[in-house]
Design a protein around this motif. Structure first.
Motif, PDB file in Angstrom:
ATOM      1  N   CYS A 133       0.815  -1.133  -0.085  1.00  0.00           N
ATOM      2  CA  CYS A 133       0.118  -0.140   0.004  1.00  0.00           C
ATOM      3  C   CYS A 133       0.739   1.259  -0.103  1.00  0.00           C
ATOM      4  O   CYS A 133       0.345   2.267  -0.609  1.00  0.00           O
ATOM      5  CB  CYS A 133      -0.906   0.197   1.058  1.00  0.00           C
ATOM      6  SG  CYS A 133      -2.233  -1.209   1.100  1.00  0.00           S
ATOM      7  N   THR A 134       1.880   1.138   0.871  1.00  0.00           N
ATOM      8  CA  THR A 134       2.736   2.472   0.960  1.00  0.00           C
ATOM      9  C   THR A 134       3.449   2.666  -0.308  1.00  0.00           C
ATOM     10  O   THR A 134       3.590   3.764  -1.052  1.00  0.00           O
ATOM     11  CB  THR A 134       3.902   2.148   1.934  1.00  0.00           C
ATOM     12  OG1 THR A 134       3.237   2.087   3.281  1.00  0.00           O
ATOM     13  CG2 THR A 134       4.912   3.037   1.926  1.00  0.00           C
ATOM     14  N   THR A 135       3.856   1.604  -1.249  1.00  0.00           N
ATOM     15  CA  THR A 135       4.750   1.370  -2.284  1.00  0.00           C
ATOM     16  C   THR A 135       3.737   2.055  -3.483  1.00  0.00           C
ATOM     17  O   THR A 135       4.244   3.009  -4.223  1.00  0.00           O
ATOM     18  CB  THR A 135       5.098   0.307  -2.802  1.00  0.00           C
ATOM     19  OG1 THR A 135       6.046  -0.244  -1.833  1.00  0.00           O
ATOM     20  CG2 THR A 135       5.503   0.389  -4.040  1.00  0.00           C
ATOM     21  N   VAL A 136       2.319   1.953  -3.736  1.00  0.00           N
ATOM     22  CA  VAL A 136       1.605   2.412  -4.497  1.00  0.00           C
ATOM     23  C   VAL A 136       1.656   3.984  -4.365  1.00  0.00           C
ATOM     24  O   VAL A 136       1.845   4.739  -5.341  1.00  0.00           O
ATOM     25  CB  VAL A 136       0.246   1.851  -4.485  1.00  0.00           C
ATOM     26  CG1 VAL A 136      -0.858   2.766  -5.277  1.00  0.00           C
ATOM     27  CG2 VAL A 136       0.115   0.296  -4.875  1.00  0.00           C
ATOM     28  N   LEU A 137       1.319   4.525  -3.241  1.00  0.00           N
ATOM     29  CA  LEU A 137       1.303   5.751  -2.831  1.00  0.00           C
ATOM     30  C   LEU A 137       2.631   6.567  -3.113  1.00  0.00           C
ATOM     31  O   LEU A 137       2.813   7.520  -3.849  1.00  0.00           O
ATOM     32  CB  LEU A 137       0.898   6.004  -1.650  1.00  0.00           C
ATOM     33  CG  LEU A 137      -0.710   5.537  -1.166  1.00  0.00           C
ATOM     34  CD1 LEU A 137      -0.839   5.745   0.319  1.00  0.00           C
ATOM     35  CD2 LEU A 137      -1.700   6.388  -2.088  1.00  0.00           C
ATOM     36  N   VAL A 138       3.566   5.833  -2.708  1.00  0.00           N
ATOM     37  CA  VAL A 138       5.046   6.609  -2.785  1.00  0.00           C
ATOM     38  C   VAL A 138       5.346   6.711  -4.567  1.00  0.00           C
ATOM     39  O   VAL A 138       6.074   7.665  -4.801  1.00  0.00           O
ATOM     40  CB  VAL A 138       6.078   5.971  -1.980  1.00  0.00           C
ATOM     41  CG1 VAL A 138       7.491   6.405  -2.242  1.00  0.00           C
ATOM     42  CG2 VAL A 138       5.623   6.196  -0.655  1.00  0.00           C
ATOM     43  N   VAL A 139       5.076   5.619  -5.114  1.00  0.00           N
ATOM     44  CA  VAL A 139       5.391   5.527  -6.705  1.00  0.00           C
ATOM     45  C   VAL A 139       4.794   6.393  -7.389  1.00  0.00           C
ATOM     46  O   VAL A 139       5.344   7.370  -8.324  1.00  0.00           O
ATOM     47  CB  VAL A 139       4.828   3.971  -7.432  1.00  0.00           C
ATOM     48  CG1 VAL A 139       4.959   3.941  -8.745  1.00  0.00           C
ATOM     49  CG2 VAL A 139       6.105   3.142  -6.615  1.00  0.00           C
ATOM     50  N   ILE A 140       3.496   6.733  -7.191  1.00  0.00           N
ATOM     51  CA  ILE A 140       2.817   7.888  -8.016  1.00  0.00           C
ATOM     52  C   ILE A 140       3.556   9.352  -7.553  1.00  0.00           C
ATOM     53  O   ILE A 140       3.734  10.044  -8.461  1.00  0.00           O
ATOM     54  CB  ILE A 140       1.230   7.858  -7.360  1.00  0.00           C
ATOM     55  CG1 ILE A 140       0.610   6.734  -7.953  1.00  0.00           C
ATOM     56  CG2 ILE A 140       0.546   9.293  -7.958  1.00  0.00           C
ATOM     57  CD1 ILE A 140      -0.848   6.596  -7.366  1.00  0.00           C
ATOM     58  N   PHE A 141       3.636   9.640  -6.372  1.00  0.00           N
ATOM     59  CA  PHE A 141       4.450  11.078  -5.817  1.00  0.00           C
ATOM     60  C   PHE A 141       5.792  10.824  -6.590  1.00  0.00           C
ATOM     61  O   PHE A 141       6.386  11.759  -7.203  1.00  0.00           O
ATOM     62  CB  PHE A 141       4.492  10.966  -4.316  1.00  0.00           C
ATOM     63  CG  PHE A 141       5.608  11.920  -4.067  1.00  0.00           C
ATOM     64  CD1 PHE A 141       5.032  13.118  -4.051  1.00  0.00           C
ATOM     65  CD2 PHE A 141       6.958  11.682  -3.703  1.00  0.00           C
ATOM     66  CE1 PHE A 141       5.835  14.409  -3.686  1.00  0.00           C
ATOM     67  CE2 PHE A 141       7.631  12.614  -3.205  1.00  0.00           C
ATOM     68  CZ  PHE A 141       7.102  14.006  -3.102  1.00  0.00           C
ATOM     69  N   SER A 142       6.476   9.915  -6.695  1.00  0.00           N
ATOM     70  CA  SER A 142       7.808   9.684  -7.336  1.00  0.00           C
ATOM     71  C   SER A 142       7.840   9.875  -8.767  1.00  0.00           C
ATOM     72  O   SER A 142       8.762  10.492  -9.092  1.00  0.00           O
ATOM     73  CB  SER A 142       8.537   8.358  -7.087  1.00  0.00           C
ATOM     74  OG  SER A 142       9.842   8.224  -7.426  1.00  0.00           O
ATOM     75  N   TYR A 143       6.947   9.401  -9.502  1.00  0.00           N
ATOM     76  CA  TYR A 143       6.936   9.474 -11.003  1.00  0.00           C
ATOM     77  C   TYR A 143       6.774  10.914 -11.244  1.00  0.00           C
ATOM     78  O   TYR A 143       7.332  11.598 -12.068  1.00  0.00           O
ATOM     79  CB  TYR A 143       5.862   8.639 -11.479  1.00  0.00           C
ATOM     80  CG  TYR A 143       5.781   8.979 -12.853  1.00  0.00           C
ATOM     81  CD1 TYR A 143       6.452   8.755 -13.924  1.00  0.00           C
ATOM     82  CD2 TYR A 143       4.724   9.775 -13.343  1.00  0.00           C
ATOM     83  CE1 TYR A 143       6.520   8.923 -15.222  1.00  0.00           C
ATOM     84  CE2 TYR A 143       4.517   9.874 -14.752  1.00  0.00           C
ATOM     85  CZ  TYR A 143       5.636   9.510 -15.712  1.00  0.00           C
ATOM     86  OH  TYR A 143       5.129  10.004 -17.028  1.00  0.00           O
ATOM     87  N   LEU A 144       5.514  11.600 -10.660  1.00  0.00           N
ATOM     88  CA  LEU A 144       5.430  13.095 -11.040  1.00  0.00           C
ATOM     89  C   LEU A 144       6.800  13.752 -10.462  1.00  0.00           C
ATOM     90  O   LEU A 144       6.930  14.836 -11.562  1.00  0.00           O
ATOM     91  CB  LEU A 144       4.076  13.321 -10.273  1.00  0.00           C
ATOM     92  CG  LEU A 144       3.019  12.630 -10.347  1.00  0.00           C
ATOM     93  CD1 LEU A 144       1.704  12.956 -10.006  1.00  0.00           C
ATOM     94  CD2 LEU A 144       2.683  13.061 -12.008  1.00  0.00           C
ATOM     95  N   THR A 145       7.315  13.580  -9.429  1.00  0.00           N
ATOM     96  CA  THR A 145       8.299  14.365  -9.001  1.00  0.00           C
ATOM     97  C   THR A 145       9.538  14.080  -9.927  1.00  0.00           C
ATOM     98  O   THR A 145      10.209  15.105 -10.510  1.00  0.00           O
ATOM     99  CB  THR A 145       8.670  14.113  -7.594  1.00  0.00           C
ATOM    100  OG1 THR A 145       7.581  14.177  -6.596  1.00  0.00           O
ATOM    101  CG2 THR A 145       9.698  15.067  -7.207  1.00  0.00           C
ATOM    102  N   GLN A 146       9.742  12.942 -10.409  1.00  0.00           N
ATOM    103  CA  GLN A 146      10.807  12.875 -11.128  1.00  0.00           C
ATOM    104  C   GLN A 146      10.679  13.529 -12.561  1.00  0.00           C
ATOM    105  O   GLN A 146      11.743  14.058 -13.265  1.00  0.00           O
ATOM    106  CB  GLN A 146      11.243  11.272 -11.389  1.00  0.00           C
ATOM    107  CG  GLN A 146      11.963  10.610 -10.118  1.00  0.00           C
ATOM    108  CD  GLN A 146      12.225   9.016 -10.480  1.00  0.00           C
ATOM    109  OE1 GLN A 146      13.036   8.625 -11.559  1.00  0.00           O
ATOM    110  NE2 GLN A 146      11.519   8.400  -9.592  1.00  0.00           N
ATOM    111  N   LYS A 147       9.637  13.465 -13.217  1.00  0.00           N
ATOM    112  CA  LYS A 147       9.355  13.893 -14.502  1.00  0.00           C
ATOM    113  C   LYS A 147       9.316  15.479 -14.360  1.00  0.00           C
ATOM    114  O   LYS A 147       9.735  16.018 -15.363  1.00  0.00           O
ATOM    115  CB  LYS A 147       7.858  13.457 -14.872  1.00  0.00           C
ATOM    116  CG  LYS A 147       7.589  13.891 -16.271  1.00  0.00           C
ATOM    117  CD  LYS A 147       6.216  13.312 -16.725  1.00  0.00           C
ATOM    118  CE  LYS A 147       6.166  13.803 -18.048  1.00  0.00           C
ATOM    119  NZ  LYS A 147       4.820  12.980 -18.655  1.00  0.00           N
ATOM    120  N   LYS A 148       8.925  15.941 -13.363  1.00  0.00           N
ATOM    121  CA  LYS A 148       8.798  17.496 -13.439  1.00  0.00           C
ATOM    122  C   LYS A 148       9.898  18.185 -12.617  1.00  0.00           C
ATOM    123  O   LYS A 148      10.098  19.542 -12.809  1.00  0.00           O
ATOM    124  CB  LYS A 148       7.520  17.879 -12.623  1.00  0.00           C
ATOM    125  CG  LYS A 148       6.252  17.408 -13.263  1.00  0.00           C
ATOM    126  CD  LYS A 148       6.092  17.994 -14.659  1.00  0.00           C
ATOM    127  CE  LYS A 148       4.692  17.423 -15.206  1.00  0.00           C
ATOM    128  NZ  LYS A 148       4.612  17.930 -16.684  1.00  0.00           N
TER     129      LYS A 148
END
Length: 160
Positions: A136-151
């Motif tokens: 559950c933690t991973t799902v939430l953190v992955v979404i945040f991480s993708y957006l931050t890495q891209k932007k």
């Protein structure tokens, strides 16, 4: 050579998804998914077979096994995640490598804090099994991480 092999494998599987998502998003999902699967696998091994679900006693602090396993798995997945992001997913970024690494380090620091807080929430407060809490933690953190890495971390600077 390894970069090209990874790209060829990922891009081979991209074709059925070409109409529904950009190539970069698919590459992120493939690389991030693989690194996340590795992270969850390592977490499971560390928690159950290395730490035997027991507290870790350090000289000045005791750390619960589910938190110690989190840091142990990250010792492997931090460098693999950075290298996959830099050379496979966001290879078009024109930021200097050291800036990318510094930003990635900051992002991972934030993600570590998110992981810690969410694991405490899911395992200690909501009483989920640690591996389920990790997922559950991973799902939430992955979404945040993708957006931050891209932007931010691997953004492409516009040239004037």
């Amino acid at each position: 050579m390894i970069q090209n092999l990874i790209l060829q494998i990922i891009d081979f599987f991209y074709q059925p998804f070409a109409k529904i998502m950009p190539r970069q998003t698919f590459r992120y999902l493939a690389c991030g998914g693989s690194n996340t699967a590795l992270d969850i696998f390592l977490y499971f091994i560390c928690y159950n077979f290395i730490l035997h679900q027991q507290m870790v006693q350090l000289p000045f602090i005791s750390i619960s096994a589910h938190i110690a396993a989190l840091f142990m798995s990250m010792a492997v997945t931090f460098p693999t995640g950075f290298l996959l992001s830099k050379f496979v997913v966001f290879s078009d970024s024109n930021l200097r490598g050291r800036i990318q690494l510094f930003r990635y380090f900051l992002l991972v620091g934030i993600c570590v804090m998110l992981n810690y807080v969410l694991m405490k929430l899911f395992v200690d407060r909501l009483h989920l099994f640690p591996t389920v809490g990790k997922i559950c933690t991973t799902v939430l953190v992955v979404i945040f991480s993708y957006l931050t890495q891209k932007k931010f971390t691997f953004k492409v600077k516009q040239t004037s």
